[in-house]
Motif scaffolding. Sequence first.
Motif, PDB file in Angstrom:
ATOM      1  N   LEU A   9      45.171  44.564  49.869  1.00  0.00           N
ATOM      2  CA  LEU A   9      44.372  43.585  50.596  1.00  0.00           C
ATOM      3  C   LEU A   9      43.037  44.174  51.031  1.00  0.00           C
ATOM      4  O   LEU A   9      42.005  43.492  51.019  1.00  0.00           O
ATOM      5  CB  LEU A   9      45.141  43.082  51.822  1.00  0.00           C
ATOM      6  N   GLN A  10      43.045  45.449  51.418  1.00  0.00           N
ATOM      7  CA  GLN A  10      41.801  46.105  51.800  1.00  0.00           C
ATOM      8  C   GLN A  10      40.788  46.056  50.657  1.00  0.00           C
ATOM      9  O   GLN A  10      39.595  45.880  50.866  1.00  0.00           O
ATOM     10  CB  GLN A  10      42.067  47.563  52.202  1.00  0.00           C
ATOM     11  N   ALA A  11      41.270  46.183  49.444  1.00  0.00           N
ATOM     12  CA  ALA A  11      40.389  46.198  48.271  1.00  0.00           C
ATOM     13  C   ALA A  11      39.649  44.879  48.092  1.00  0.00           C
ATOM     14  O   ALA A  11      38.552  44.846  47.522  1.00  0.00           O
ATOM     15  CB  ALA A  11      41.198  46.531  47.018  1.00  0.00           C
ATOM     16  N   GLU A  12      40.222  43.771  48.563  1.00  0.00           N
ATOM     17  CA  GLU A  12      39.565  42.475  48.393  1.00  0.00           C
ATOM     18  C   GLU A  12      38.803  42.013  49.628  1.00  0.00           C
ATOM     19  O   GLU A  12      38.078  41.019  49.573  1.00  0.00           O
ATOM     20  CB  GLU A  12      40.585  41.402  47.993  1.00  0.00           C
ATOM     21  N   ALA A  13      38.968  42.721  50.745  1.00  0.00           N
ATOM     22  CA  ALA A  13      38.330  42.300  51.991  1.00  0.00           C
ATOM     23  C   ALA A  13      36.817  42.489  51.937  1.00  0.00           C
ATOM     24  O   ALA A  13      36.311  43.477  51.408  1.00  0.00           O
ATOM     25  CB  ALA A  13      38.914  43.081  53.165  1.00  0.00           C
ATOM     26  N   VAL A  14      36.090  41.543  52.510  1.00  0.00           N
ATOM     27  CA  VAL A  14      34.625  41.597  52.613  1.00  0.00           C
ATOM     28  C   VAL A  14      34.251  41.845  54.065  1.00  0.00           C
ATOM     29  O   VAL A  14      34.783  41.203  54.974  1.00  0.00           O
ATOM     30  CB  VAL A  14      33.989  40.282  52.121  1.00  0.00           C
ATOM     31  N   TYR A  15      33.357  42.791  54.286  1.00  0.00           N
ATOM     32  CA  TYR A  15      32.909  43.119  55.641  1.00  0.00           C
ATOM     33  C   TYR A  15      32.139  41.930  56.217  1.00  0.00           C
ATOM     34  O   TYR A  15      31.222  41.382  55.585  1.00  0.00           O
ATOM     35  CB  TYR A  15      32.035  44.363  55.594  1.00  0.00           C
ATOM     36  N   GLY A  16      32.483  41.538  57.450  1.00  0.00           N
ATOM     37  CA  GLY A  16      32.022  40.270  57.986  1.00  0.00           C
ATOM     38  C   GLY A  16      30.768  40.259  58.816  1.00  0.00           C
ATOM     39  O   GLY A  16      30.639  39.413  59.716  1.00  0.00           O
ATOM     40  N   LEU A  17      29.814  41.136  58.560  1.00  0.00           N
ATOM     41  CA  LEU A  17      28.526  41.052  59.258  1.00  0.00           C
ATOM     42  C   LEU A  17      27.689  40.001  58.534  1.00  0.00           C
ATOM     43  O   LEU A  17      26.999  40.288  57.556  1.00  0.00           O
ATOM     44  CB  LEU A  17      27.835  42.413  59.270  1.00  0.00           C
ATOM     45  N   THR A  18      27.749  38.780  59.022  1.00  0.00           N
ATOM     46  CA  THR A  18      27.297  37.607  58.270  1.00  0.00           C
ATOM     47  C   THR A  18      25.886  37.723  57.730  1.00  0.00           C
ATOM     48  O   THR A  18      25.627  37.407  56.556  1.00  0.00           O
ATOM     49  CB  THR A  18      27.382  36.352  59.160  1.00  0.00           C
ATOM     50  N   GLU A  19      24.954  38.152  58.548  1.00  0.00           N
ATOM     51  CA  GLU A  19      23.545  38.166  58.147  1.00  0.00           C
ATOM     52  C   GLU A  19      23.265  39.123  56.995  1.00  0.00           C
ATOM     53  O   GLU A  19      22.193  39.029  56.367  1.00  0.00           O
ATOM     54  CB  GLU A  19      22.675  38.538  59.347  1.00  0.00           C
ATOM     55  N   PHE A  20      24.191  40.012  56.685  1.00  0.00           N
ATOM     56  CA  PHE A  20      23.957  40.992  55.622  1.00  0.00           C
ATOM     57  C   PHE A  20      24.940  40.889  54.460  1.00  0.00           C
ATOM     58  O   PHE A  20      24.775  41.575  53.453  1.00  0.00           O
ATOM     59  CB  PHE A  20      23.998  42.406  56.213  1.00  0.00           C
ATOM     60  N   TYR A  21      25.958  40.024  54.595  1.00  0.00           N
ATOM     61  CA  TYR A  21      26.970  39.895  53.541  1.00  0.00           C
ATOM     62  C   TYR A  21      27.249  38.438  53.179  1.00  0.00           C
ATOM     63  O   TYR A  21      28.340  38.095  52.738  1.00  0.00           O
ATOM     64  CB  TYR A  21      28.268  40.586  53.970  1.00  0.00           C
TER      65      TYR A  21
END
Length: 342
Positions: free
Chosen positions: A122-134
């Motif tokens: 699951l970690q491999a598919e997770a996207v970091y959630g800092l919205t303004e940059f991702y």
Amino acid sequence: MTQKIAILGASGYTGAELVRLIATHPGMEIVALSADRKAGQSMAEVFPFLRHLDLPRLQKIDEIDFSGVDLAFCALPHATTQVVVSALPRDLKIVDLSADFRLRDVAEYEKWYGQPHTAPDLQAEAVYGLTEFYRDEIRTARLVAGTGCNAATGQFALRPLIEAGVIDLDRILIDLKAGVSGAGRSLKENLLHAELSGGTHSYSAGGKHRHLGEFDQEFSAIAGRPVRVQFTPHLLPMNRGILASVYVEGDPARIHETLAARYADERFIEVLPFGAAPSTRDIAGSNFCHIGVLGDRIAGRALVVAVLDNLTKGSSGQAIQNANLMLGLDEAAGLMLAPVFP
């Protein structure tokens, strides 16, 4: 079409903040709420300030029927989320507010959180959630990992400056003050009113704070080489808010210009006029982040001050901002509430 929402861990501060914000969201409806020890109770019993809302009763996670749920917010304790998310339907969109999926390297997770990661797939598919940059990655993600509230504040102040190469990467100091709600709702002796009120203190000092893992990961990726910041958080006797004083070396005017240009089109980030310093009182209860830049009497040095509400822009508001993107809604839907003042 209204999106059906479940909130797992609704009896904590971030869970309550999610409910408060979604209550006036034009495109979301809460259909399930979970809690562990408070299962069976109503939200009105747990949080009287929400008694005006018609909400489902709290229940155990394994009692929830997820077949009619479009997205679940996980406002659960660290380590618990890995186990819970692993058991959820694979087609369910998830926004996690814990630290469980923030660090891409599972070895780094073990280093900072003291235990092995139990869901590396699951970690491999997770996207970091800092919205303004991702944003682009978040729109197509199934699992989004919300940032740490301290980590978000420091990154809003520093990411554009690292990207533009306008500061010395080896001389960055983050002096941060945080409100007590960032420590969660569990009973802790050091957070009793008699022991907290009337004073302040640093915590996890000396390079021990877990959010350093996020700073290391994100800043090093931007710079293309290791970047290690000095970071000391302090606990203030206030309920909400974070103020980060970030000391950097570089031309103050250019630093201000860089931040103003990067955030010119961002609805939730306000860069103040040069020389103005923001206050936590100006963003309380809102999804806004204010940033100020000041020069110093010593040439070539600058102070960048960033403030946000740890429960909103630092956590639950950010989570809804990400969920809006994942569900194809307006990114700002439900989040344009004005700050509470005084």
